[in-house]
Design an enzyme around this catalytic site. Structure first.
Site, PDB file in Angstrom:
ATOM      1  N   HIS A 181       0.839  -1.214   0.000  1.00  0.00           N
ATOM      2  CA  HIS A 181       0.000   0.000   0.000  1.00  0.00           C
ATOM      3  C   HIS A 181       0.870   1.259   0.000  1.00  0.00           C
ATOM      4  O   HIS A 181       0.414   2.330   0.386  1.00  0.00           O
ATOM      5  CB  HIS A 181      -0.952   0.022   1.201  1.00  0.00           C
ATOM      6  CG  HIS A 181      -1.629  -1.282   1.449  1.00  0.00           C
ATOM      7  ND1 HIS A 181      -2.787  -1.655   0.812  1.00  0.00           N
ATOM      8  CD2 HIS A 181      -1.291  -2.334   2.246  1.00  0.00           C
ATOM      9  CE1 HIS A 181      -3.145  -2.861   1.198  1.00  0.00           C
ATOM     10  NE2 HIS A 181      -2.264  -3.299   2.069  1.00  0.00           N
ATOM     11  N   SER A 311      15.784  19.910 -14.937  1.00  0.00           N
ATOM     12  CA  SER A 311      14.695  20.888 -14.935  1.00  0.00           C
ATOM     13  C   SER A 311      15.245  22.231 -15.391  1.00  0.00           C
ATOM     14  O   SER A 311      16.342  22.625 -15.000  1.00  0.00           O
ATOM     15  CB  SER A 311      14.093  21.018 -13.529  1.00  0.00           C
ATOM     16  OG  SER A 311      13.255  22.159 -13.438  1.00  0.00           O
TER      17      SER A 311
END
Length: 506
Positions: A181, A311
């Site tokens: 999870h 970036s």
């Protein structure tokens, strides 16, 4: 001026940016239309051998013009005729005047259209798969020397598996947090996690191989699949019609032809082929998503060049752009699966032409996309970077909680009461969790245990009780057995073809 004109047209990025030259050639116009001509030559040869009035001169003339296609003339003919096959029949006949009367004799458009598609599907699988077959006649794949070279040098799926197997072996016993999870769970190892990826890829290799091996040739079946035109050509001789089908199938490099077809081969064949590719897409998406999640944790990163920019605004960033590319394209590959499913479901009776435009897109794009994600994944797996210290720090944050059961058992063995010990650990764990969650501090459960006199009988055991290697179960042994029994045997025939690295244009 020509370059400027080209810039005004849409170009598929699958070809212009990403795909290998081998896969791009496999679905090119030159491959397609030279294959059409080769199929007309096969048909003429077989019809001549079975007694039809076709001369050696006609066959030789066709062979001598198999590849010199006048594409401008073919395009002009198609504008006039509105029929691509007849446009190329006329173009071929123009440079083969002697053979013109017997080109396409008895055949329907799907003789060249569908059979060429099956050849392209077969050759597409042979580019993706490691097992290379060059058993068919040399002339059966046009520009065979170019494409054969690619088939020998690019066992893409095998290389990806090989790189990941090496990675799994190297990190077979490096403990790392497992996640369920996406919450910290029991420990596993970096190598064991890679084996989960490998198992899916091995399934994909078997699926692709089966889809490739199940392919047959449409063969020589006529307009509605009844072979009526050929039965008329051979004056009712059923044996000659069957032999014609067998001969052409063999010349095209297939062991078998479909015994029954409509005007087309069943579009379920396309479903079968593209489902194996879509399944591969799901596998690659899962692997690259895992890598992206681990990159966020700074545990594992894909390769990153010295001058690469992550970036434009944030110079420090190292975005997982290769894994992101794989996920992006894998979604497209999975989505393409709906095309053949819907096409197969709406084929009316012996055929309907609403399959054609769709298949011109979905078949090539599926193979081109699979080709791209495998080459990109190979590049990723050749340069995965692991940061053991970061992994160790994450383990230290969570392991004290995971070790509580071990601490309780050690105290019981030292003479303590299980319920009393459980309550002590519960209280200390809640206090440590509050420090982590409310104060943003480190997990100090171990320090709390060490300060509590209750745990004095086992203080000398704490280091052993908190050794991460005691929490990974049989992960290293599972890795060793899985690699030796399932992965290495799969790769054994292709060892000589594993030495070429993939460099990507970023």
């Amino acid at each position: 001026m020509e370059a400027a004109d080209e810039s005004m047209k849409y170009r598929s990025p699958l070809v212009s940016r990403y795909a290998s030259k081998e896969m791009a050639y496999n679905f090119s116009d030159r491959k397609k239309f030279t294959t059409w001509r080769r199929l007309w030559i096969y048909l003429a040869k077989a019809e001549k051998a079975l007694g039809l009035p076709i001369t050696d001169a006609q066959v030789l003339e066709m062979e001598s013009h198999a590849e010199d296609i006048d594409f401008a003339m073919a395009a002009d003919e198609e504008r006039k005729l509105r029929h691509d096959v007849m446009a190329h029949v006329h173009t071929f006949a123009h440079c083969c005047p002697t053979a013109a009367p017997i080109i396409h004799l008895g055949a329907t458009s799907c003789y060249v259209g569908d059979n060429t598609d099956l050849i392209m599907l077969r050759d597409g699988f042979d580019i993706l798969l490691p097992k290379v077959r060059l058993s068919c006649q040399p002339e059966n794949m046009l520009t065979r020397s170019v494409v054969a070279k690619s088939l020998v040098l690019i066992p893409q799926l095998a290389r990806v598996i090989d790189r990941l197997a090496n990675f799994a072996e190297k990190y077979a016993d490096l403990p790392t947090l497992g996640f369920t999870h996406y919450q910290p769970a029991q420990l596993t190892t970096v190598g064991k996690r890679a084996c989960l990826w490998l198992q899916d890829l091995a399934m994909d290799m078997r699926n692709l191989q089966r889809a490739r091996d199940d392919l047959r040739f449409r063969g020589v079946k006529g307009t509605t699949g009844t072979q009526a035109s050929f039965l008329q050509l051979f004056q009712g001789d059923h044996d000659k019609v069957e032999e014609l089908d067998r001969m052409v199938t063999e010349m095209a490099g297939f062991k078998k032809a479909y015994l029954v077809t409509g005007q087309t081969y069943s579009r379920k064949v396309d479903v079968d082929c593209l489902s194996s590719l879509a399944s591969l897409g799901a596998t690659v998406h899962k692997i690259c998503t895992d890598i992206r999640l681990l990159a966020n944790l700074k545990e594992i990163e894909e390769p990153f060049e010295k001058e690469q920019i992550g970036s434009s605004a944030m110079p420090y960033k190292r975005n997982p752009m290769r894994a992101e590319r794989c996920c992006s394209l894998a979604r497209h590959l999975v989505a393409l699966m709906s095309d053949p499913l819907q096409t197969a479901s709406v084929q009316w009776l012996e055929r309907t032409l609403d399959d054609s435009a769709n298949r011109r897109i979905s078949l090539p794009e599926s193979f081109l996309t699979a080709d791209i994600i495998l080459s990109t994944l190979q590049n990723i797996t050749e340069g995965l970077v692991v940061y053991p210290k970061v992994i160790e720090r994450h383990i230290r944050h969570e392991l004290p909680f995971m070790a509580t059961e071990n601490i309780i058992m050690a105290m019981v063995k030292a003479g303590g009461n299980r319920q009393d010990c459980h309550e002590k650990i519960r209280v200390l764990s809640q206090e440590a969790a509050a420090v982590v969650k409310q104060e943003g501090g480190d997990n100090d459960l171990l320090a709390r245990v060490q300060r509590d006199p209750y745990f004095a009988p086992i203080l000398d055991q704490l280091d052993a009780l908190l050794d991460p290697k005691t929490f990974i179960g049989r992960a290293p042994q599972q890795v060793a057995r899985f690699l030796s029994e399932e992965v290495r045997p799969l790769l054994e025939p292709y060892k000589a073809k594993m030495d070429v690295k993939i460099e990507l244009e970023l």
